[in-house]
Motif scaffolding. Structure first.
Motif, PDB file in Angstrom:
ATOM      1  N   ARG A 138     -56.966  42.623 -29.579  1.00  0.00           N
ATOM      2  CA  ARG A 138     -55.607  42.300 -29.999  1.00  0.00           C
ATOM      3  C   ARG A 138     -55.320  40.862 -29.627  1.00  0.00           C
ATOM      4  NH1 ARG A 138     -52.117  47.664 -28.589  1.00  0.00           N
ATOM      5  NH2 ARG A 138     -52.987  48.879 -30.285  1.00  0.00           N
ATOM      6  N   ILE A 139     -54.830  40.124 -30.588  1.00  0.00           N
ATOM      7  CA  ILE A 139     -54.506  38.726 -30.362  1.00  0.00           C
ATOM      8  C   ILE A 139     -53.003  38.553 -30.451  1.00  0.00           C
ATOM      9  CG2 ILE A 139     -54.771  36.375 -31.234  1.00  0.00           C
ATOM     10  CD1 ILE A 139     -57.539  37.200 -32.235  1.00  0.00           C
ATOM     11  N   ASP A 140     -52.452  37.980 -29.423  1.00  0.00           N
ATOM     12  CA  ASP A 140     -51.023  37.679 -29.395  1.00  0.00           C
ATOM     13  C   ASP A 140     -50.804  36.453 -30.274  1.00  0.00           C
ATOM     14  OD1 ASP A 140     -48.616  37.130 -26.688  1.00  0.00           O
ATOM     15  OD2 ASP A 140     -48.425  36.886 -28.848  1.00  0.00           O
ATOM     16  N   PRO A 141     -50.033  36.565 -31.369  1.00  0.00           N
ATOM     17  CA  PRO A 141     -49.846  35.421 -32.273  1.00  0.00           C
ATOM     18  C   PRO A 141     -49.174  34.224 -31.612  1.00  0.00           C
ATOM     19  CG  PRO A 141     -48.353  37.205 -32.849  1.00  0.00           C
ATOM     20  CD  PRO A 141     -49.278  37.730 -31.794  1.00  0.00           C
ATOM     21  N   ARG A 142     -48.545  34.438 -30.460  1.00  0.00           N
ATOM     22  CA  ARG A 142     -47.924  33.320 -29.736  1.00  0.00           C
ATOM     23  C   ARG A 142     -48.940  32.556 -28.903  1.00  0.00           C
ATOM     24  NH1 ARG A 142     -43.988  36.815 -26.480  1.00  0.00           N
ATOM     25  NH2 ARG A 142     -45.862  38.014 -26.593  1.00  0.00           N
ATOM     26  N   GLN A 143     -50.128  33.126 -28.747  1.00  0.00           N
ATOM     27  CA  GLN A 143     -51.164  32.514 -27.917  1.00  0.00           C
ATOM     28  C   GLN A 143     -52.214  31.883 -28.828  1.00  0.00           C
ATOM     29  OE1 GLN A 143     -52.630  35.123 -24.955  1.00  0.00           O
ATOM     30  NE2 GLN A 143     -54.179  33.718 -24.222  1.00  0.00           N
TER      31      GLN A 143
END
Length: 74
Positions: free
Chosen positions: A5-10
């Protein structure tokens, strides 16, 4: 395989395996790796600027590279 899972803010995410490798390095080893990456990025940027701006002097190319690498602080 586990879902990543990739945090779109990161912007950047370190892979778990790479994090384990980096944790096993000493501070000096990590610093050497970081310096090598910075040196490589600087060399590529200087080459790009020289090719993109053949009319610029070496001093102008170096100043622009410094500006970009320092996020405009120079």
């Amino acid at each position: 395989m586990d879902e990543v899972r990739i945090d779109p803010r990161q912007v950047e995410v370190v892979d778990d395996d790479m994090a384990r490798v980096l944790r096993s390095k000493t501070g000096a080893e990590r610093l050497k790796i970081a310096f090598g990456m910075f040196t490589s990025a600087r060399r590529m940027l200087l080459s790009h600027l020289a090719a993109s701006h053949p009319d610029w002097s070496q001093d102008e190319i170096l100043r622009e590279a410094a500006r970009r690498l320092s996020h405009g602080a120079v």
